[in-house]
Design a protein around this motif. Structure first.
Motif, PDB file in Angstrom:
ATOM      1  N   ASP A  54      45.664 -18.016  12.548  1.00 38.39           N
ATOM      2  CA  ASP A  54      44.548 -18.485  11.726  1.00 38.39           C
ATOM      3  C   ASP A  54      44.136 -17.473  10.663  1.00 38.39           C
ATOM      4  O   ASP A  54      43.425 -17.822   9.714  1.00 38.39           O
ATOM      5  N   GLY A  55      44.566 -16.231  10.826  1.00 37.02           N
ATOM      6  CA  GLY A  55      44.178 -15.192   9.878  1.00 37.02           C
ATOM      7  C   GLY A  55      45.113 -15.045   8.696  1.00 37.02           C
ATOM      8  O   GLY A  55      44.875 -14.201   7.829  1.00 37.02           O
ATOM      9  N   CYS A  91      47.542 -16.842   5.459  1.00 34.93           N
ATOM     10  CA  CYS A  91      47.748 -17.972   4.534  1.00 34.93           C
ATOM     11  C   CYS A  91      46.544 -18.914   4.497  1.00 34.93           C
ATOM     12  O   CYS A  91      46.685 -20.139   4.438  1.00 34.93           O
ATOM     13  N   GLN A  92      45.354 -18.339   4.484  1.00 28.24           N
ATOM     14  CA  GLN A  92      44.155 -19.161   4.575  1.00 28.24           C
ATOM     15  C   GLN A  92      43.942 -20.043   3.345  1.00 28.24           C
ATOM     16  O   GLN A  92      43.465 -21.178   3.459  1.00 28.24           O
ATOM     17  N   GLU A  93      44.293 -19.549   2.165  1.00 31.04           N
ATOM     18  CA  GLU A  93      44.121 -20.361   0.961  1.00 31.04           C
ATOM     19  C   GLU A  93      45.055 -21.566   0.978  1.00 31.04           C
ATOM     20  O   GLU A  93      44.647 -22.680   0.611  1.00 31.04           O
ATOM     21  N   ARG A 124      46.235 -22.956   3.666  1.00 35.46           N
ATOM     22  CA  ARG A 124      45.724 -23.835   4.715  1.00 35.46           C
ATOM     23  C   ARG A 124      44.599 -24.718   4.152  1.00 35.46           C
ATOM     24  O   ARG A 124      44.532 -25.920   4.432  1.00 35.46           O
ATOM     25  N   ALA A 125      43.719 -24.107   3.368  1.00 33.37           N
ATOM     26  CA  ALA A 125      42.625 -24.873   2.769  1.00 33.37           C
ATOM     27  C   ALA A 125      43.148 -25.937   1.812  1.00 33.37           C
ATOM     28  O   ALA A 125      42.575 -27.036   1.710  1.00 33.37           O
ATOM     29  N   GLN A 178      54.151 -19.257   5.890  1.00 30.54           N
ATOM     30  CA  GLN A 178      53.979 -18.733   7.248  1.00 30.54           C
ATOM     31  C   GLN A 178      55.292 -18.187   7.806  1.00 30.54           C
ATOM     32  O   GLN A 178      55.304 -17.160   8.490  1.00 30.54           O
TER      33      GLN A 178
END
Length: 272
Positions: free
Chosen positions: A134-135, A137-139, A141-142, A165
Motif C-alpha cells: 500500500d505504500g 505507487c500511490q498516485e 493506485r489513485a 509494481q
C-alpha cells in the motif's frame, strides 16, 4: 485443530486463490494479477499457487521446522520445477502467503503481503497482515479509482499500476511476495501466540476480507461470528452479495468487480 475451507473465483477467469487445511496447518495463497502483461512463464498463476501450496504442506509437515524456512524451501522447489521459464521476468507468477500452524504450545503464523490472519483470542481480535504494497505507487493506485470497474480506461490504468509494481516487487525499495526468489521468505512477518489464548482463527485472501477492509460493512468480530455460525462458504456468499450492489465500483473503487476469495476457518480442538 478443526479446519474448514472454501474458495471461489471472482468472475469467469480461473481462480488464482488457493487454500488448504490439515490437522495442524492452514494455508491461503492469493495469486497476483498479471493484468494481461507478459510473465515469462508458460504455466500461469493457478498452476503456480497449486504447486507452491503442495510444496508448502510437504515442507511444513515437520512441526519443528520454522515457517520461514519451509516457505523458502517451497519457493526453491517451485522455481526448480519450471527453470525453462524466464524466472527473472518481473511479472513471473507470484502470490501472497498466509500460514497458520498449531503446535503443542504455540500457534505459529506467517504473512507475506496482504492476505490477513485474524486471531480471536481471549482478550479480543488480533489482525496479522503485511501492507507494504500500500505504500508504493500511490498516485497510480489513485488513478485506477477514477474510472468505473471494467471500462477500457480502468483496465488500462490497472495494467499501468501492475507494470509499475512489478518493477519494485521483491526489492527493498518496494514490497515482497512469494515468487521465484527463496529470499522473499525471510522478508515475511512471522511470529507466534500461546495456543491457550486462541479461540479461533481465520486465514483469508484479501478478496474474502473485503467485508471489513474495503466495504466496511462488517467488523472482524462479526466476520468471525459469521464463520463460526455458517462457515467459509457463507462468508464468500456475503462478499458477493455486497459486491453485487456496486458492480461498477462507484461506491467502492477496485481492480475488478469481484475478486477471487479463499478462507480457512480454524478452531482448536480444545475449544470444541
Amino acid at each position: 485443530m478443526y479446519v474448514s475451507v472454501a474458495t471461489e473465483p471472482g468472475g469467469v477467469a480461473p481462480n488464482e486463490d488457493w487454500v488448504a487445511g490439515t490437522s495442524n496447518l492452514a494455508i491461503v495463497l492469493d495469486g497476483l494479477s498479471t493484468a494481461g502483461l507478459d510473465t515469462g512463464c508458460r504455466h500461469g498463476v493457478p498452476w503456480y499457487v497449486a504447486k507452491l501450496g503442495g510444496h508448502l504442506i510437504a515442507a511444513l509437515a515437520e512441526p519443528s521446522r520454522p515457517l520461514v524456512d519451509g516457505l523458502a524451501d517451497a519457493l526453491e522447489r517451485v522455481a526448480q520445477s519450471h527453470r525453462e521459464c524466464d524466472l527473472k521476468n518481473p511479472g513471473t507468477p507470484s502470490a501472497t502467503v498466509a500460514i497458520l500452524r498449531e503446535g503443542m504450545k504455540e500457534f505459529e503464523h506467517l504473512v507475506l503481503a496482504d492476505s490477513p490472519i485474524v486471531l480471536e483470542t481471549r482478550t479480543g481480535i488480533t489482525v496479522l497482515t503485511d501492507l507494504r504494497v500500500d505504500g508504493v505507487c500511490q498516485e497510480l493506485r489513485a488513478d485506477t479509482e477514477k474510472f468505473e470497474t471494467g471500462t477500457p480506461e480502468h483496465q488500462a490504468s490497472v495494467a499501468k499500476l501492475v507494470a509499475a509494481q512489478r518493477e519494485i516487487r521483491n526489492t527493498d525499495e518496494g514490497y515482497w511476495v512469494a515468487g521465484s526468489m527463496s529470499e522473499a521468505a525471510y522478508h515475511a512477518f512471522a511470529g507466534s501466540v500461546d495456543t491457550s489464548a486462541v479461540l479461533s482463527a481465520a486465514v483469508l485472501s484479501d478478496g474474502a476480507a473485503r467485508l471489513v477492509t474495503e466495504y466496511q460493512t462488517e467488523t472482524w468480530e462479526a466476520l468471525i461470528g459469521r464463520l463460526r455460525a455458517a462457515g467459509p462458504s457463507a462468508l464468500i456468499r456475503a462478499v458477493r452479495a455486497v459486491e453485487a450492489t456496486d458492480p461498477h465500483g462507484r461506491r467502492w473503487p477496485r481492480y475488478k468487480s469481484g475478486d477471487d476469495a479463499a478462507v480457512a476457518f480454524c478452531q482448536p480442538a480444545s475449544v470444541g
